[in-house]
Design a protein around this motif. Structure first.
Motif, short mmCIF file in Angstrom:
data_model
loop_
_atom_site.label_atom_id
_atom_site.label_comp_id
_atom_site.label_asym_id
_atom_site.label_seq_id
_atom_site.Cartn_x
_atom_site.Cartn_y
_atom_site.Cartn_z
N ARG A 54 11.11 46.17 63.64
CA ARG A 54 12.34 45.83 63.30
C ARG A 54 12.22 44.53 62.38
NH1 ARG A 54 15.43 41.38 65.16
NH2 ARG A 54 17.35 41.34 65.56
N PRO A 55 12.75 44.45 61.37
CA PRO A 55 12.82 43.33 60.46
C PRO A 55 13.36 42.04 61.09
CG PRO A 55 14.63 44.86 59.64
CD PRO A 55 14.00 45.49 60.92
N LEU A 56 13.20 41.16 60.41
CA LEU A 56 14.00 39.65 60.51
C LEU A 56 15.45 39.77 60.05
CD1 LEU A 56 13.44 36.55 61.34
CD2 LEU A 56 13.12 36.37 58.96
N ILE A 57 16.23 39.51 60.69
CA ILE A 57 17.82 39.64 60.28
C ILE A 57 18.22 38.42 60.15
CG2 ILE A 57 19.78 40.74 60.53
CD1 ILE A 57 18.85 42.89 62.05
N ALA A 58 18.68 37.86 58.75
CA ALA A 58 19.16 36.77 58.32
C ALA A 58 20.44 36.76 57.76
CB ALA A 58 18.07 35.94 57.67
N THR A 59 21.38 35.87 57.66
CA THR A 59 22.54 35.62 56.60
C THR A 59 22.63 34.49 56.06
OG1 THR A 59 24.95 35.75 56.86
CG2 THR A 59 23.99 34.79 58.59
N SER A 60 23.11 34.60 54.88
CA SER A 60 23.14 33.43 53.89
C SER A 60 24.70 32.96 53.68
CB SER A 60 22.44 34.26 52.61
OG SER A 60 22.75 33.19 51.43
N ILE A 61 24.90 31.74 54.13
CA ILE A 61 26.53 31.46 53.55
C ILE A 61 26.38 30.14 52.97
CG2 ILE A 61 27.23 32.64 55.73
CD1 ILE A 61 27.13 30.23 57.52
N ARG A 62 27.49 29.92 52.09
CA ARG A 62 27.36 28.91 51.44
C ARG A 62 28.13 27.41 52.40
NH1 ARG A 62 32.90 31.51 48.67
NH2 ARG A 62 34.26 31.36 50.54
N ASP A 63 28.38 26.56 51.84
CA ASP A 63 28.77 25.19 52.35
C ASP A 63 30.07 25.44 53.17
OD1 ASP A 63 30.16 25.55 50.38
OD2 ASP A 63 30.15 23.37 49.54
N ILE A 64 30.97 26.12 52.90
CA ILE A 64 32.45 25.83 53.36
C ILE A 64 32.69 27.60 53.58
CG2 ILE A 64 34.74 25.72 53.12
CD1 ILE A 64 33.71 22.88 51.73
N LEU A 65 33.10 27.77 54.60
CA LEU A 65 33.77 29.20 55.04
C LEU A 65 35.14 29.27 54.80
CD1 LEU A 65 31.68 30.18 58.30
CD2 LEU A 65 31.15 30.69 55.78
N ASP B 291 32.75 21.90 59.76
CA ASP B 291 33.67 21.45 59.00
C ASP B 291 34.63 22.66 58.87
OD1 ASP B 291 32.80 19.07 58.97
OD2 ASP B 291 31.85 19.08 57.32
N SER B 292 34.08 23.96 58.55
CA SER B 292 34.98 24.85 58.38
C SER B 292 34.88 26.32 59.22
CB SER B 292 34.68 25.43 57.01
OG SER B 292 33.33 25.91 56.72
N PHE B 293 34.29 26.13 60.56
CA PHE B 293 33.83 27.19 61.35
C PHE B 293 34.08 26.42 62.72
CE2 PHE B 293 30.97 30.40 63.54
CZ PHE B 293 31.91 31.15 63.34
N TYR C 39 31.42 26.62 44.28
CA TYR C 39 30.14 26.17 44.65
C TYR C 39 29.04 25.87 43.74
CZ TYR C 39 25.86 26.21 47.64
OH TYR C 39 24.46 25.80 48.27
N ASN C 40 28.97 26.49 42.80
CA ASN C 40 27.97 26.36 41.83
C ASN C 40 28.38 25.29 40.79
OD1 ASN C 40 25.77 28.45 42.54
ND2 ASN C 40 27.56 29.85 42.13
N THR C 41 29.78 25.20 40.25
CA THR C 41 30.25 24.15 39.33
C THR C 41 30.13 23.13 40.14
OG1 THR C 41 31.58 26.10 38.54
CG2 THR C 41 32.25 23.75 38.12
N VAL C 42 30.27 22.79 41.42
CA VAL C 42 30.47 21.59 41.96
C VAL C 42 29.05 20.91 42.03
CG1 VAL C 42 30.88 20.26 44.40
CG2 VAL C 42 32.72 21.71 43.29
N ALA D 192 39.48 24.00 48.07
CA ALA D 192 40.29 22.91 48.48
C ALA D 192 39.44 21.85 49.39
CB ALA D 192 41.70 23.40 49.06
N GLN D 193 38.80 22.57 50.37
CA GLN D 193 38.07 21.88 51.23
C GLN D 193 36.88 20.96 50.49
OE1 GLN D 193 38.17 25.17 54.57
NE2 GLN D 193 37.49 23.01 55.59
N ARG D 194 36.10 21.84 49.49
CA ARG D 194 35.15 21.26 48.95
C ARG D 194 35.64 20.16 47.70
NH1 ARG D 194 33.59 25.74 46.89
NH2 ARG D 194 31.88 26.15 48.55
N ALA D 195 36.70 20.48 47.27
CA ALA D 195 37.36 19.13 46.32
C ALA D 195 37.47 18.10 47.18
CB ALA D 195 38.43 19.93 45.73
N ASP D 196 38.33 18.25 48.30
CA ASP D 196 38.66 17.02 49.00
C ASP D 196 37.52 16.16 49.61
OD1 ASP D 196 41.24 17.71 48.85
OD2 ASP D 196 41.31 18.68 50.77
N ALA D 197 36.14 17.05 50.02
CA ALA D 197 34.95 16.27 50.30
C ALA D 197 34.50 15.61 49.13
CB ALA D 197 33.92 17.43 50.57
#
Length: 388
Positions: free
Chosen positions: A131-142, A178-180, A294-297, A321-326
Motif C-alpha cells: 500500500r502506498p503512502l496516500i497524500a493530498t495537496s491543497i492550497r491555502d484557501i478552499l 479559515d476556510s474549512f 494563489y501564484n500571483t499573490v 476574495a478571502q485571499r484578497a481580504d487577507a
C-alpha cells in the motif's frame, strides 16, 4: 531503492493547481523519486516538467465558473463512456508499476466531479500488495460549499483514505480553519508547507518593468472585465497616469481576443502575452493590478510591490476574495470588486494602493521542497514500520 510517485492533478479554469503539482513533482524528482504526473490539461508552456513523466489523460475543463458541468476542449459534454475511458487510463497507469506514493491535488477537498475516477484510484491504492503512502495537496484557501454536508464529506474521505494533508500556506498568514469548518477533525494529518512557488526566475531584459504598472490575469480565461477596465484606466489615475502600463494577457485568451486588446490599447499602454519573467517585472514595478490567484499573490508578496487585487468572484467562488481580504488586512493590498469594476473605480483603487507604505510581508516559502521532504520522511517512517 528508487521510490515511485503518482501525482494526479486537474485544473478546470485557472492553471494554479497544475503549477503547484509540477513544482512538487520536480522537488520529489530532485530527491531521487521517479514521478509520474497524470493530468487532463494542457500544461502551461512556461512550466518546466522535464524531470517528470507526464501521463496525458483525456482532457476536460469547465466551460464557466459554476463548475457544475465538464466539457471536452471542443465544448462537448462528457458522458459515461468518456468517464470509463478516463478512469481506465488512470487505473492502468497506476497499476503499471508499484507506486510508493499517491498524491491527489485538491481531492477530496474539491474536484468531487472526478469521484468516478479518483474513488477507484484510491481503492486501487489501498488494495495494492504494498500500500502506498496516500497524500493530498491543497492550497491555502478552499472554496466554501453552500451545503455543510459536502465539507463534512471531505473530512470523512480524508480520514478514511489519507495519511497526510499538505496545506500550502504560511499558517501565520492563512490557516485551514479559515476556510474549512472541519479543520479540527483532520488536524492530525495536516502539515503546513509554506507557499509553493517563489523560485528565482529570469531577469527581465533591459528596463522592462521599471516603475511600471503591471496588469496580469494568470491564464486569463475569466479576466475580460479586469483587462477591459485596465485598458481604459490609465488617463484616469492621478498617481500612475505618468507610468507605462504593461498588460500581460494569459495564454488561455484566444489570439483573436488578444489582438483586439492590443488594438484598443492607448498611449503608454503595452499589451503582450504573459511572460515567465513576471516575478522580475513585479520587483521593478510601481504597482501590480491582478486577480487574487494563489501564484500571483505569492509573487506579489515576495516582490513587496503595492497592489490592487480584483478577485475573481463569479458564481459561488469565494477563494480569491478571502485571499484578497487577507492581504488587505495586512495593509498589503487594496481590493476592488470585479462585479462593479469600471475604469474609474480601478483608477481610484490604484491611487489608493499607491498611497499605502511600501512594505514586505515576510512569508514562509519553499512549499514544494518542504512538501517533498515531508513526504519522503513519511515514506521512510512507513518503510521502517513495515520492517519492524
Amino acid at each position: 531503492m528508487t521510490h515511485h510517485a503518482f501525482i494526479h492533478v486537474q485544473h478546470l479554469l485557472g492553471t494554479g493547481h497544475a503549477v503547484r503539482a509540477v513544482a512538487i513533482g520536480k522537488a520529489l524528482a530532485e530527491k531521487g523519486i521517479a514521478v509520474t504526473l497524470a493530468t487532463g490539461n494542457t500544461l502551461p508552456p512556461t512550466l518546466d516538467r522535464a524531470a517528470l513523466e507526464i501521463l496525458d489523460l483525456p482532457p476536460v475543463k469547465s466551460p464557466d465558473a459554476v463548475f457544475d458541468r465538464l466539457v471536452t476542449p471542443d465544448g462537448r459534454e462528457i458522458d459515461e463512456a468518456w468517464k470509463v475511458r478516463r478512469r481506465d487510463k488512470t487505473l492502468a497507469a497506476f497499476q503499471s508499476r508499484p507506486f510508493d506514493l499517491l498524491l491527489t491535488e485538491t481531492y477530496p477537498f474539491g474536484r468531487r466531479q472526478f469521484e468516478f475516477e479518483l474513488a477507484p484510484l484510491l481503492a486501487a491504492a489501498r488494495a495494492a500488495p504494498r500500500r502506498p503512502l496516500i497524500a493530498t495537496s491543497i492550497r491555502d484557501i478552499l472554496v466554501r460549499k453552500q451545503e455543510l454536508w459536502k465539507e463534512e464529506w471531505m473530512a470523512d474521505q480524508a480520514l478514511a483514505h489519507y495519511d497526510r494533508i499538505l496545506v500550502h500556506s504560511d499558517p501565520d498568514f492563512v490557516q485551514l480553519a479559515d476556510s474549512f469548518p472541519f479543520a479540527d477533525r483532520v488536524a492530525p494529518l495536516v502539515r503546513y508547507t509554506g507557499y509553493v512557488g517563489g523560485a528565482a526566475r529570469a531577469v527581465p531584459p533591459g528596463t522592462d518593468g521599471d516603475d511600471e504598472v503591471i496588469i496580469s490575469c494568470g491564464g486569463g480565461a475569466v479576466a475580460d472585465g479586469l483587462l477591459n477596465a485596465a485598458l481604459d484606466a490609465r488617463p484616469l489615475s492621478r498617481r500612475a497616469g505618468d507610468a507605462t502600463w504593461r498588460v500581460l494577457v494569459g495564454h488561455d485568451v484566444s489570439e483573436e481576443a488578444f489582438r483586439a486588446y492590443r488594438t484598443r490599447a492607448g498611449g503608454g499602454v503595452i499589451v503582450e502575452r504573459a511572460r515567465p519573467d513576471f516575478p522580475g517585472l513585479l520587483k521593478r514595478a510601481r504597482l501590480s493590478v491582478s486577480q487574487a490567484g494563489y501564484n500571483t499573490v505569492l509573487d506579489i508578496l515576495i516582490a513587496g510591490v503595492p497592489c490592487v487585487l480584483v478577485p475573481f468572484a463569479q458564481a459561488r467562488e469565494t477563494e480569491q476574495a478571502q485571499r484578497a481580504d487577507a492581504l488587505a488586512a495586512h495593509g498589503r493590498a487594496v481590493v476592488a470588486s470585479e462585479k462593479t469594476l469600471t475604469p474609474e473605480r480601478l483608477a481610484a483603487a490604484i491611487d489608493d494602493a499607491l498611497a499605502l507604505p511600501r512594505r514586505q510581508h515576510p512569508v514562509r516559502l519553499g512549499g514544494a521542497e518542504n512538501s517533498a521532504q515531508i513526504l519522503l520522511e513519511d515514506l521512510r517512517e512507513r518503510i521502517g514500520a513495515s520492517r519492524a
